[in-house]
Design a protein around this motif. Structure first.
Motif, PDB file in Angstrom:
ATOM      1  N   GLU A  46       0.835  -1.198   0.000  1.00 44.39           N
ATOM      2  CA  GLU A  46       0.000   0.000   0.000  1.00 44.39           C
ATOM      3  C   GLU A  46       0.874   1.254   0.000  1.00 44.39           C
ATOM      4  N   CYS A  47       0.353   2.286  -0.635  1.00 49.21           N
ATOM      5  CA  CYS A  47       1.028   3.571  -0.638  1.00 49.21           C
ATOM      6  C   CYS A  47       0.642   4.321   0.624  1.00 49.21           C
ATOM      7  N   VAL A  48       1.607   4.674   1.434  1.00 51.50           N
ATOM      8  CA  VAL A  48       1.298   5.391   2.671  1.00 51.50           C
ATOM      9  C   VAL A  48       1.487   6.897   2.531  1.00 51.50           C
ATOM     10  N   VAL A  64      -2.238   6.687   8.264  1.00 55.32           N
ATOM     11  CA  VAL A  64      -1.033   7.341   8.787  1.00 55.32           C
ATOM     12  C   VAL A  64      -1.194   8.849   8.934  1.00 55.32           C
ATOM     13  N   LYS A  65      -2.333   9.381   8.516  1.00 52.74           N
ATOM     14  CA  LYS A  65      -2.543  10.833   8.607  1.00 52.74           C
ATOM     15  C   LYS A  65      -2.388  11.312  10.045  1.00 52.74           C
ATOM     16  N   ILE A  70       5.800  13.233   5.060  1.00 52.27           N
ATOM     17  CA  ILE A  70       6.714  13.037   3.948  1.00 52.27           C
ATOM     18  C   ILE A  70       7.286  14.394   3.544  1.00 52.27           C
ATOM     19  N   SER A  71       8.543  14.404   3.179  1.00 51.87           N
ATOM     20  CA  SER A  71       9.196  15.628   2.735  1.00 51.87           C
ATOM     21  C   SER A  71      10.312  15.261   1.761  1.00 51.87           C
ATOM     22  N   VAL A  79      14.214  11.822  -0.343  1.00 46.06           N
ATOM     23  CA  VAL A  79      12.853  11.909   0.177  1.00 46.06           C
ATOM     24  C   VAL A  79      12.846  11.276   1.561  1.00 46.06           C
ATOM     25  N   TYR A  80      12.118  11.888   2.469  1.00 49.67           N
ATOM     26  CA  TYR A  80      12.084  11.426   3.856  1.00 49.67           C
ATOM     27  C   TYR A  80      10.669  11.011   4.247  1.00 49.67           C
ATOM     28  N   LEU A  81      10.594  10.139   5.238  1.00 53.80           N
ATOM     29  CA  LEU A  81       9.324   9.804   5.862  1.00 53.80           C
ATOM     30  C   LEU A  81       9.535   9.816   7.370  1.00 53.80           C
ATOM     31  N   GLN A  82       9.025  10.841   8.013  1.00 48.24           N
ATOM     32  CA  GLN A  82       9.070  10.926   9.473  1.00 48.24           C
ATOM     33  C   GLN A  82       7.857  10.209  10.026  1.00 48.24           C
TER      34      GLN A  82
END
Length: 122
Positions: A46-48, A64-65, A70-71, A79-82
């Motif tokens: 799945e795309c988060v 995940v909202k 994402i940045s 690309v980052y995912l905090q």
């Protein structure tokens, strides 16, 4: 060709945080949309989260909202995912993806990283 390498996965207790990074090399990454997918055992990928190449458009899965951010830093081709307030159900292999063209969800995923494991224990 774009090569993607993820890092930052690991094990954490519920409520903790992790930051995933996706470093791109090869062709310039600046014109590519970036995104994070995950796949847990026995479940579909799945795309988060996804982000347009300008950073002006962002998508989050409902699950995940408010917890994930994402940045991107185009100067660093990254690309980052905090991920904050992690839950056991966030346990999965997380994959970075990139694609060209208009921003859309689901992403077409022209290029993929090898994946990084995230394990959240309760």
């Amino acid at each position: 060709q774009v090569q993607l390498v993820e890092s930052g996965g690991g094990s954490v207790q519920a409520g903790g945080s992790l930051r995933l990074s996706c470093k791109a090399s090869g062709r310039t990454f600046i014109r590519y949309n970036g995104g994070w997918f995950r796949q847990a055992p026995g479940k579909e990928r799945e795309c988060v989260a996804a982000i347009s190449w300008t950073g002006g458009r962002i998508y989050y899965a409902d699950s995940v909202k408010g917890r994930f951010t994402i940045s991107r830093d185009n100067a660093k081709n990254t690309v980052y995912l905090q991920m904050n307030s992690l839950k056991s159900e966030d346990t999965a292999v997380y994959y970075c993806a990139a694609d060209g063209g208009p921003f859309s969800v689901p992403m077409s995923g022209d290029y993929w990283g090898q994946g990084t494991q995230v394990t959240v224990s309760s």
